[in-house]
Design a protein around this motif. Structure first.
Motif: not given
Length: 279
Positions: A165-179, A182-194
């Motif tokens: 997964r792209d760790r930068n997206l995790d950092r960006m979501a964390s900077a916007f206040g995502a816990g 929420r980061r797992f459901l909206t960022v991490g999990l969705r990147q596994t679909t490939t």
């Protein structure tokens, strides 16, 4: 104003879902073309080797139609369908949970890698023999072989998807206040679909194949048992009819279960795709 905004938002969501369903239906033309090509090759093989070796597509479809009028045939197909789908559900659930947990832990991945290699290396026929010794000719035999055979595929698909997964997206979501959740459901999990959904598709096909094989060898009824009867009677048309029924059930489950979920989860990938263009 608020009810109208809610109605407008609901209408947009419904229109978006309807558009995805129409796109999925439209993409089925390519699959139909491939099936027509397969039928042409099948007909050529029938004309080359005769009906004793390979019955024609027309004869096979006639045999399917005849089986469709028999209540006991519906019971046979339903038994295999139930075993395959429940086995696939176990594989999808266990593989997703274990794979995601291993993907977040490089040490766990290193430990699990040789175990996965061992599981993949053991032929399904060996697991069928062992399951027959343990459980006899029961549903547990079929489901056990499905889980052991298909679980490594889903595990690797989920683990590789999270590990890459792209760790930068995790950092960006964390900077916007995502816990974390929420980061797992909206960022991490969705990147596994490939990697996850191709693995699920392969696991679903494996579930049906292994279920029929286990039923045939363990004399556990279902489509495998019907194929054993056709082999004894040297009924090529009936055997191919049951194969066609099994494949039809597989396609129906994939496009009724796996593909709609994939389309719903992969909505974020459509933002940069024009209508009808697949990159």
């Amino acid at each position: 104003m608020k009810p109208s905004r809610t109605t407008s938002s609901l209408a947009r969501r419904l229109a978006d879902r309807a558009g995805r369903l129409l796109e999925l239906a439209w993409s089925a033309w390519a699959g139909l073309a491939a099936l027509c090509l397969l039928a042409a090759v099948w007909q050529a093989g029938h004309e080359a080797y005769g009906p004793f070796i390979l019955s024609s597509p027309q004869e096979t479809i006639a045999a399917v139609w005849q089986l469709a009028g028999m209540p006991e045939a519906w019971s046979v197909a339903t038994l295999t369908l139930q075993r395959s789908v429940t086995g696939f559900a176990l594989v999808a659930g266990l593989g997703l949970v274990l794979g995601l947990a291993a993907g977040y832990s490089p040490a766990t991945m290193r430990i699990a890698a040789p175990l996965i290699t061992v599981l993949i290396g053991v032929p399904p026929i060996a697991w069928i023999v062992l399951a027959m010794i343990w459980f006899g000719g029961s549903d547990a035999t079929v489901r056990t072989v499905i889980v052991v055979t298909a679980l490594p595929v889903v595990f690797l698909g989920a683990a590789q998807g999270i590990a890459t997964r792209d760790r930068n997206l995790d950092r960006m979501a964390s900077a916007f206040g995502a816990g974390p959740v929420r980061r797992f459901l909206t960022v991490g999990l969705r990147q596994t679909t490939t990697t996850l959904f191709p693995a699920l598709t392969l696991a679903l096909g494996t579930a049906f194949k292994v279920a029929v094989m286990a039923e045939l060898l363990a004399n556990a009824g279902g489509i495998g048992g019907a194929l054993a009867d056709a082999r004894i009677n040297l009924d090529i048309a009936n055997a191919l009819a049951w194969v066609l029924i099994a494949v039809s059930l597989l396609i129906a489950v994939e496009y009724a279960l796996v593909q709609p979920v994939k389309g719903e989860v992969d909505r974020w990938r459509r933002a940069a795709q024009p209508w009808g263009v697949k990159r």
